[in-house]
Design a protein around this motif. Structure first.
Motif, PDB file in Angstrom:
ATOM      1  N   ASP A  32      29.199  41.547  51.994  1.00  0.00           N
ATOM      2  CA  ASP A  32      29.351  42.122  50.657  1.00  0.00           C
ATOM      3  C   ASP A  32      30.393  41.389  49.822  1.00  0.00           C
ATOM      4  O   ASP A  32      31.201  42.014  49.128  1.00  0.00           O
ATOM      5  N   LEU A  33      30.389  40.083  49.871  1.00  0.00           N
ATOM      6  CA  LEU A  33      31.309  39.299  49.061  1.00  0.00           C
ATOM      7  C   LEU A  33      30.859  39.329  47.601  1.00  0.00           C
ATOM      8  O   LEU A  33      29.684  39.189  47.310  1.00  0.00           O
ATOM      9  N   LEU A  37      35.461  41.583  43.929  1.00  0.00           N
ATOM     10  CA  LEU A  37      36.123  42.186  45.085  1.00  0.00           C
ATOM     11  C   LEU A  37      36.772  41.185  46.030  1.00  0.00           C
ATOM     12  O   LEU A  37      37.673  41.544  46.786  1.00  0.00           O
ATOM     13  N   SER A  38      36.342  39.945  45.991  1.00  0.00           N
ATOM     14  CA  SER A  38      36.828  38.985  46.983  1.00  0.00           C
ATOM     15  C   SER A  38      37.281  37.658  46.391  1.00  0.00           C
ATOM     16  O   SER A  38      38.393  37.205  46.637  1.00  0.00           O
ATOM     17  N   ILE A  39      36.404  37.033  45.653  1.00  0.00           N
ATOM     18  CA  ILE A  39      36.595  35.636  45.264  1.00  0.00           C
ATOM     19  C   ILE A  39      37.671  35.465  44.204  1.00  0.00           C
ATOM     20  O   ILE A  39      38.474  34.531  44.265  1.00  0.00           O
ATOM     21  N   VAL A  40      37.737  36.370  43.236  1.00  0.00           N
ATOM     22  CA  VAL A  40      38.724  36.223  42.161  1.00  0.00           C
ATOM     23  C   VAL A  40      40.150  36.220  42.713  1.00  0.00           C
ATOM     24  O   VAL A  40      41.024  35.516  42.199  1.00  0.00           O
ATOM     25  N   THR A  41      40.397  36.959  43.766  1.00  0.00           N
ATOM     26  CA  THR A  41      41.722  36.977  44.381  1.00  0.00           C
ATOM     27  C   THR A  41      42.087  35.602  44.936  1.00  0.00           C
ATOM     28  O   THR A  41      43.215  35.133  44.765  1.00  0.00           O
ATOM     29  N   LEU A  96      35.449  29.671  53.919  1.00  0.00           N
ATOM     30  CA  LEU A  96      34.197  30.250  54.375  1.00  0.00           C
ATOM     31  C   LEU A  96      33.720  31.356  53.432  1.00  0.00           C
ATOM     32  O   LEU A  96      32.525  31.452  53.144  1.00  0.00           O
ATOM     33  N   GLN A  97      34.626  32.156  52.931  1.00  0.00           N
ATOM     34  CA  GLN A  97      34.249  33.213  51.993  1.00  0.00           C
ATOM     35  C   GLN A  97      33.677  32.632  50.701  1.00  0.00           C
ATOM     36  O   GLN A  97      32.644  33.097  50.218  1.00  0.00           O
ATOM     37  N   ILE A  98      34.321  31.633  50.140  1.00  0.00           N
ATOM     38  CA  ILE A  98      33.814  31.040  48.898  1.00  0.00           C
ATOM     39  C   ILE A  98      32.456  30.394  49.131  1.00  0.00           C
ATOM     40  O   ILE A  98      31.519  30.598  48.359  1.00  0.00           O
ATOM     41  N   ASN A 104      25.148  32.886  49.069  1.00  0.00           N
ATOM     42  CA  ASN A 104      24.470  34.181  48.950  1.00  0.00           C
ATOM     43  C   ASN A 104      24.152  34.578  47.516  1.00  0.00           C
ATOM     44  O   ASN A 104      23.801  35.717  47.251  1.00  0.00           O
ATOM     45  N   GLY A 105      24.316  33.652  46.577  1.00  0.00           N
ATOM     46  CA  GLY A 105      23.908  33.931  45.202  1.00  0.00           C
ATOM     47  C   GLY A 105      25.044  34.194  44.240  1.00  0.00           C
ATOM     48  O   GLY A 105      24.803  34.486  43.075  1.00  0.00           O
ATOM     49  N   ALA A 106      26.292  34.096  44.681  1.00  0.00           N
ATOM     50  CA  ALA A 106      27.465  34.211  43.803  1.00  0.00           C
ATOM     51  C   ALA A 106      27.426  35.458  42.922  1.00  0.00           C
ATOM     52  O   ALA A 106      27.497  35.388  41.705  1.00  0.00           O
ATOM     53  N   THR A 107      27.345  36.610  43.565  1.00  0.00           N
ATOM     54  CA  THR A 107      27.281  37.861  42.805  1.00  0.00           C
ATOM     55  C   THR A 107      28.610  38.177  42.137  1.00  0.00           C
ATOM     56  O   THR A 107      29.669  37.832  42.622  1.00  0.00           O
ATOM     57  N   GLU A 108      28.489  38.828  40.991  1.00  0.00           N
ATOM     58  CA  GLU A 108      29.678  39.187  40.247  1.00  0.00           C
ATOM     59  C   GLU A 108      30.321  40.413  40.854  1.00  0.00           C
ATOM     60  O   GLU A 108      31.458  40.637  40.914  1.00  0.00           O
TER      61      GLU A 108
END
Length: 108
Positions: A32-33, A37-41, A96-98, A104-108
């Motif tokens: 559920d990245l 919730l994850s990447i902006v941090t 790995l998260q990025i 996985n489609g780079a969801t917002e």
């Protein structure tokens, strides 16, 4: 004989006592990245100092900017080109998260 076998087994099992080898992947969330919730941090803590609107031609200050550059960001991370050695490196988990988020489609 049983004691000798057990002793050798325990000794060999303790040769590598680095906890990160055993536990690092367990703490890395790849489910559920999302950008919010994850990447902006990660981007804010590791990338914005060089990749903001005032600092560099590659601006990663918004979801849309990162989305448009996602294949280049993936390439740079995958080939250890970013962040440069003079900056704080991404952890293996952050890389790995990025990359997983992009795949996985780079969801917002």
């Amino acid at each position: 004989l049983y004691f000798s076998f057990l002793s050798i087994f325990i000794l060999l099992g303790c040769i590598n006592d680095n906890e990160e080898d055993y536990f690092s992947d367990q703490d890395c969330n790849l489910v559920d990245l999302s950008y919010e919730l994850s990447i902006v941090t990660i981007i804010n803590s590791k990338c914005i100092s060089c990749h903001s609107s005032n600092s560099n031609s590659v601006n990663l200050t918004s979801y849309d900017n990162l989305l448009n550059l996602s294949s280049e960001v993936y390439y740079q991370i995958d080939n250890n080109l970013m962040p440069p050695s003079t900056s704080t490196p991404l952890t293996d988990c952050e890389e790995l998260q990025i990359k997983t988020w992009i795949n996985n489609g780079a969801t917002e």
